[in-house]
Design an enzyme around this catalytic site. Sequence first.
Site, PDB file in Angstrom:
ATOM      1  N   LYS A 168      38.355  50.215  15.368  1.00 18.47           N
ATOM      2  CA  LYS A 168      38.473  48.778  15.594  1.00 18.47           C
ATOM      3  C   LYS A 168      37.127  48.017  14.449  1.00 18.47           C
ATOM      4  O   LYS A 168      36.283  48.815  14.099  1.00 18.47           O
ATOM      5  CB  LYS A 168      37.658  48.642  16.939  1.00 18.47           C
ATOM      6  CG  LYS A 168      37.838  46.949  17.517  1.00 18.47           C
ATOM      7  CD  LYS A 168      37.336  47.193  18.966  1.00 18.47           C
ATOM      8  CE  LYS A 168      36.414  46.021  19.410  1.00 18.47           C
ATOM      9  NZ  LYS A 168      36.137  45.847  20.596  1.00 18.47           N
ATOM     10  N   LYS A 185      31.485  44.359  14.089  1.00 15.81           N
ATOM     11  CA  LYS A 185      30.548  43.702  13.421  1.00 15.81           C
ATOM     12  C   LYS A 185      28.946  44.407  13.003  1.00 15.81           C
ATOM     13  O   LYS A 185      28.484  43.870  12.225  1.00 15.81           O
ATOM     14  CB  LYS A 185      30.205  42.222  14.083  1.00 15.81           C
ATOM     15  CG  LYS A 185      29.387  42.728  15.533  1.00 15.81           C
ATOM     16  CD  LYS A 185      29.131  41.278  16.189  1.00 15.81           C
ATOM     17  CE  LYS A 185      28.566  41.335  17.384  1.00 15.81           C
ATOM     18  NZ  LYS A 185      27.988  42.428  18.216  1.00 15.81           N
ATOM     19  N   LYS A 233      27.305  56.135  21.610  1.00 15.07           N
ATOM     20  CA  LYS A 233      26.129  55.520  20.785  1.00 15.07           C
ATOM     21  C   LYS A 233      25.142  56.344  21.032  1.00 15.07           C
ATOM     22  O   LYS A 233      24.046  56.451  19.977  1.00 15.07           O
ATOM     23  CB  LYS A 233      25.604  54.128  21.840  1.00 15.07           C
ATOM     24  CG  LYS A 233      26.500  53.234  21.577  1.00 15.07           C
ATOM     25  CD  LYS A 233      25.560  51.844  21.845  1.00 15.07           C
ATOM     26  CE  LYS A 233      26.768  50.313  21.505  1.00 15.07           C
ATOM     27  NZ  LYS A 233      26.014  49.261  22.181  1.00 15.07           N
TER      28      LYS A 233
END
Length: 334
Positions: A197, A200, A115
């Site tokens: 993956k 969202k 991140k």
Amino acid sequence: MTNKKKILLSGIQPSGQLCIGNYAGALKNWVNLQEEYDSIFLIVDLHALTVKQIPSELRNRCLSFLAQYIACGINPDKNTIVIQSHVPEHAELAWVLNTITSFGELSRMTQFKDKSKKHSNNINVGLFTYPVLMASDILIYQADMVPVGADQKQHLELARDLAGRFNHNYSDTFPIPEPFIPKSGARIMSLQEPEKKMSKSDENVNNYIALLDAPDVIIKKIKRAVTDSNTDIVYDEKRPGLANLLTLYTILTNTTIDETVGHFKGKMYSQLKSELGEVCVEYLKPMQSEYNRIIQDKVYLNEILKVGAEKARYKARRTLSKVYRKIGLVPLPR
Ligand code: TRP
């Protein structure tokens, strides 16, 4: 032995749009587990603050996620559904846990490293201590079981270490939470980049199917999904795009991979995509209409939030008082 139900806890960050990957990997399992466990399902809004949010969107998204949890089949009467910030004890326990967490162990967190790369203009301290807040989410309710995906295993490991450390430094306070790997969980991959993956919060909306996507959008996204230059339909992990579409079809039709492969034997990719599109639209339809009903009913949603926060705070307060007492904080005289 008591026959008290075990406590199960999980949560999703209100960022991006809930997608079919969240459904297959988390929500569907939560629904299956709700009878067996005393479950707490969180909307972890404080976690979402570690990346930049637009306030009005965050607010709406939290309510939308709540309505989607319920529309997916999570029964608010049988479980506790709660917005993290409604229970201030999460942040309070996180502070205490910060003081028994070392800089080194947080520096090793792979999600922090990823991140920080992705949000290199906003490497805030919250992003760094995020796993401590997650440990607090789990430990504040004395959770026994935590269903998480592979990407959260390292964070759960920290929660286990911190529980053990606290118990050792003071006295038995927290059960050591177990990761819960569901029997029939599935990892849905990105439609455009099937090596990663489905997420969202992906910048590219074509990578995921949102639970609230309109039928024409779903069909279009599946049609555009990346496959390969072969033509035969077989399940082969080395052909991740195709394998992902087959997995998705299998989940949505509640069949096995072999059955799915049998069904599409000799057919073309275009056939698979158009059938999968239809199946997906039909699958999401009842959930979407339920959502549209619930999201209008603000009185109902508010009631769930109030009841959820009250139930959750009662449990959280008990744990926190115990913790404060054990570490030597002076209780406020009554
Ligand atoms: N970190 C989790 C994720 O990004 C979300 C989360 C926060 C969570 N607190 C939790 C998951 C507690 C399980 C238990 O997916």
